[in-house]
Design a protein around this motif. Structure first.
Motif, PDB file in Angstrom:
ATOM      1  N   LEU A  85      42.604  45.179  44.028  1.00 52.18           N
ATOM      2  CA  LEU A  85      41.215  44.741  43.907  1.00 52.18           C
ATOM      3  C   LEU A  85      40.475  44.928  45.229  1.00 52.18           C
ATOM      4  CD1 LEU A  85      38.905  43.287  42.331  1.00 52.18           C
ATOM      5  CD2 LEU A  85      39.867  41.122  43.196  1.00 52.18           C
ATOM      6  N   ARG A  91      39.733  38.493  40.225  1.00 51.71           N
ATOM      7  CA  ARG A  91      41.184  38.516  40.438  1.00 51.71           C
ATOM      8  C   ARG A  91      41.912  38.416  39.097  1.00 51.71           C
ATOM      9  NH1 ARG A  91      42.921  34.218  44.861  1.00 51.71           N
ATOM     10  NH2 ARG A  91      44.893  35.396  44.760  1.00 51.71           N
ATOM     11  N   ALA A 118      41.592  41.795  37.448  1.00 52.86           N
ATOM     12  CA  ALA A 118      42.347  42.836  38.145  1.00 52.86           C
ATOM     13  C   ALA A 118      43.787  42.913  37.664  1.00 52.86           C
ATOM     14  CB  ALA A 118      42.299  42.599  39.649  1.00 52.86           C
ATOM     15  N   SER A 127      42.407  46.797  37.553  1.00 47.73           N
ATOM     16  CA  SER A 127      41.897  46.590  38.908  1.00 47.73           C
ATOM     17  C   SER A 127      40.665  47.441  39.191  1.00 47.73           C
ATOM     18  CB  SER A 127      42.985  46.883  39.935  1.00 47.73           C
ATOM     19  OG  SER A 127      43.418  48.220  39.850  1.00 47.73           O
ATOM     20  N   ALA A 154      37.220  45.762  40.319  1.00 53.77           N
ATOM     21  CA  ALA A 154      36.664  46.081  41.634  1.00 53.77           C
ATOM     22  C   ALA A 154      35.216  46.531  41.526  1.00 53.77           C
ATOM     23  CB  ALA A 154      37.512  47.145  42.309  1.00 53.77           C
TER      24      ALA A 154
END
Length: 573
Positions: free
Chosen positions: A452, A531, A534, A538, A542
Motif C-alpha cells: 500500500l 489498509r 489492500a 493493494s 493505493a
C-alpha cells in the motif's frame, strides 16, 4: 485546725467592691487565671505542670499542680496574700511583676480556692473563700517540693462541659508554647468519651510553607510568609492556632506564655508575614491584655523585619530551587506533598513581601534542557513561547532534545502564580502545539501495508508529486490530517520518531510543496479503510487513498487528477 484565719463568721458572699474585686475586674477573660497559675509555676522553677478538671456528681475540682520550689509561711503570708506585694519585684527572670495575677482566680467565682504547698519538709494549706478571706494551716510533713492550687465549685453536667472546654481553650490560648511540659487531664464519670489527657505545650512555630528560626540572647524568633500556607505548611498547624487563615499575624511571648497576639502589620514590610517572638525582655501591660510597647518590643519587631528581608528571603530562594529539582526528578504519578510544597513556595516567592527576582524563581522542566532539569523564570521568559506540560512524557523530552524547554506544571497554581507577576509568553499546552509521530515497527507492518505504501508513493509520483518514501505512523495525539509531510520543521528525534508542530501537521500537506517523505496516520479512518482494502487489492487501495489525499491539495486546472488517471491507465493496460 487552722492556726491563722481571716475568715468572717457566717456565709461567704462575693464582695462587689474592694481592692481584690477591682483587680478581678481587670481580666477580660475570666479563664485567664490558668495563665496566671502556669506563670507562677514556671516562675517557681517547675519542670512539669499538670492541670486537672474533675467532676464527681455536682462537685467540680479544677487544679494546677507543679513540682516547683513551693512556698514557706513567709511567702504565703507575704507575696501570696498581700495584694501588690510581689516576690518577683526586681527579678528579670520572672514573668509577673505586679502581684495581682493570683486574684484572677476569683473571676470564675469559686466557692473555695485551696493551695497546698510544700518545701523543706514543711507543708501548708491555704483556703481562700468567696469573701476574699482566708485560712492557713500546717499539714503533715511532705517530701520534695511543689504546689497544688485547686478550685472547688458546684455545677451541673452541661455547665461542666462548658467549663472544661473553656479551661482547655484558655490553656491553648495562653500556654501553648510553655517552656515546661504541660498536660490537661479531664475526668467525667458520666461522659467517659470526654475524659482523657492532652499535651498542651508545643514548639514555637507559625503556619507557613517556609520559616526561619533564630535564637539570639535567650530570644526565639520564628518568621514565615502566609502566602502558600493553604497549599502546604512546613510543620502541620494546630487547628486552634489563631495565626491560621490570617494573612498577617504577630505573636509575643515570655517563656512561652502569651503576652499579645495581633493580625495587624506592626511595620511596613510585615504585611502577609506570620511571626512569633519569645523573649524574656517582653512584658505585658498591667491589664494583661497587651505587650508593653517599650524599647524591647520595638527592637524585636525591627529584628523580625530584618529576618524577612534577609535570611527568610535567602532561604526561600534556596528552598524553591531545591523543591523545583525534586519535582523535576520525580516521576508520575507525582507525590502530592512534592507538588504542593513546590506550589506553596512558588506562591510565596511571587507574593509580597518576598517577591523574588525572576532570575531567582526556579521552574521545574519536563526534561533536561541545556544540561539542567530546572531553569530560572527570567531565562525562560526571554523566549518567544513558553510551553508547559502536566507531567513528564516523551513529547516533552523530544522538545528539550531540539532546544525547546517545557515547564512541568502538574498544578494550575504554578501558572497563576507566575501570571500574577506579569504577562507570560504563553503558557502553551505542549500537546496542543506539538505532536510526535512514531513509524509503525516492522512487526506491525504487513506485506499488504508495504505494498500500500509503495503504491501510494508511485501513484503520487505519477501525479507529479514526488515523495521520497511513504510509511505508516501513529501520532501521539489525534490529528485531523490523514498524512504528514516529513520536511521543513519536522525533526527526527529518534529512530522512526518525528517531532512536528501541530500547525504544520494541519496545513503542511495541503499547502507545502512535497519534497520529502510522507507519513500516513495509521489511526485515520481513511487510512484504516485503505489498509483493509489492500489485503485484497493493494493497487486499487493505493490509488483510492492517493486520490483522497489529493482532495485536500489545490488542483484548479485538474492537472494532478488527470496525471493520476493516466498513471492508473498505464498500469491497468
Amino acid at each position: 485546725m487552722p492556726y491563722r484565719s481571716e475568715r468572717k463568721r457566717g456565709g461567704a458572699e462575693r464582695p462587689e467592691a474592694g481592692p481584690v474585686a477591682e483587680m478581678v475586674r481587670q481580666f477580660a477573660d475570666p479563664y485567664a487565671f490558668v495563665r496566671e497559675f502556669v506563670q507562677n509555676s514556671i516562675d517557681a522553677g517547675a519542670t512539669a505542670i499538670v492541670v486537672r478538671v474533675e467532676r464527681s456528681g455536682a462537685s467540680v475540682t479544677t487544679s494546677v499542680q507543679d513540682d516547683g520550689a513551693g512556698m514557706d509561711r513567709a511567702v504565703i503570708e507575704g507575696p501570696l496574700l498581700t495584694l501588690f506585694n510581689s516576690s518577683k519585684e526586681g527579678d528579670s527572670s520572672k514573668i509577673g511583676k505586679y502581684g495581682v495575677g493570683f486574684v484572677s482566680v476569683f473571676a470564675v467565682d469559686p466557692e473555695v480556692v485551696e493551695i497546698d504547698t510544700w518545701r523543706d519538709g514543711t507543708c501548708h494549706r491555704v483556703r481562700l473563700f468567696r469573701d476574699h478571706r482566708y485560712e492557713l494551716e500546717r499539714l503533715a510533713p511532705r517530701d520534695g517540693h511543689g504546689t497544688i492550687v485547686s478550685l472547688h465549685q458546684t455545677m451541673e453536667a452541661a455547665r461542666f462541659e462548658e467549663h472544661q472546654a473553656r479551661i482547655e481553650g484558655a490553656l491553648l490560648r495562653w500556654c501553648r508554647y510553655a517552656t515546661v511540659p504541660m498536660e490537661l487531664h479531664v475526668s467525667d464519670p458520666d461522659r467517659p468519651e470526654g475524659s482523657g489527657a492532652r499535651r498542651i505545650d508545643g514548639a514555637l512555630g507559625v503556619p507557613a510553607p517556609i520559616f526561619v528560626e533564630t535564637h539570639r540572647g535567650g530570644e526565639h524568633f520564628v518568621v514565615g510568609p502566609s502566602a502558600g500556607s493553604e497549599r502546604f505548611c512546613a510543620t502541620p498547624p494546630a487547628p486552634e492556632d489563631p495565626a491560621w487563615g490570617k494573612p498577617t499575624f504577630a505573636g509575643f511571648y515570655n517563656r512561652g506564655l502569651t503576652l499579645f497576639e495581633t493580625t495587624e502589620p506592626l511595620l511596613p514590610g510585615l504585611e502577609h508575614v506570620r511571626f512569633r517572638v519569645d523573649s524574656p525582655h517582653l512584658r505585658h501591660t498591667l491589664s494583661r491584655d497587651n505587650v508593653l510597647r517599650d524599647r524591647a518590643f520595638h527592637r524585636v519587631v525591627s529584628q523580625v523585619r530584618d529576618l524577612v528581608t534577609g535570611s527568610l528571603r535567602r532561604e526561600l530562594g534556596s528552598r524553591l530551587a531545591r523543591a523545583a529539582r525534586d519535582l523535576a526528578k520525580a516521576r508520575p504519578p507525582y507525590d502530592e506533598e512534592v507538588v504542593l510544597s513546590y506550589v506553596a513556595l512558588l506562591e510565596a516567592a511571587c507574593a509580597p513581601p518576598l517577591v523574588l527576582p525572576k532570575d531567582e524563581v526556579v521552574l521545574p522542566l519536563v526534561a533536561a534542557w541545556e544540561g539542567k532539569h530546572v531553569a530560572p523564570e527570567g531565562k525562560l521568559f526571554k523566549r518567544k513561547e513558553m510551553f508547559v506540560a502536566p507531567l513528564a512524557n516523551e513529547l516533552g523530552r523530544a522538545l528539550a532534545q531540539v532546544g525547546e524547554p517545557v515547564v512541568l506544571v502538574p498544578h494550575p497554581a504554578i501558572v497563576s502564580s507566575l501570571a500574577a507577576r506579569g504577562p507570560l509568553p504563553g503558557p502553551l499546552a505542549v500537546e496542543k502545539h506539538w505532536v510526535l509521530l512514531h513509524e509503525l515497527p516492522d512487526a506491525e507492518v504487513t506485506k499488504a501495508d508495504g505494498e500500500l505504501c509503495l503504491g501510494v508513493q508511485k501513484a503520487l509520483r505519477g501525479a507529479g508529486i514526488r515523495v521520497d518514501r511513504v510509511a505508516l505512523a501513529r501520532p501521539s495525539t489525534g490529528i485531523a490530517a490523514p498524512c504528514v509531510l516529513v520536511q521543513g520543521d519536522v525533526r527526527c528525534v529518534g529512530v522512526g520518531v518525528w517531532l512536528c508542530r501541530m500547525g504544520f501537521v494541519e496545513r503542511g500537506w495541503a499547502e507545502e510543496r512535497a519534497r520529502g517523505g510522507l507519513l500516513l496516520d495509521a489511526a485515520n479512518e481513511v487510512v484504516v479503510a485503505a489498509r483493509e482494502r489492500a489485503r485484497e487489492d493493494s493497487f486499487v487501495a493505493a490509488h483510492l487513498l492517493a486520490r483522497i489525499l489529493l482532495l485536500s491539495r489545490e488542483d484548479p486546472s485538474g492537472k494532478v487528477s488527470d496525471s493520476l488517471f493516466e498513471a492508473s491507465a498505464k498500469v491497468i493496460a
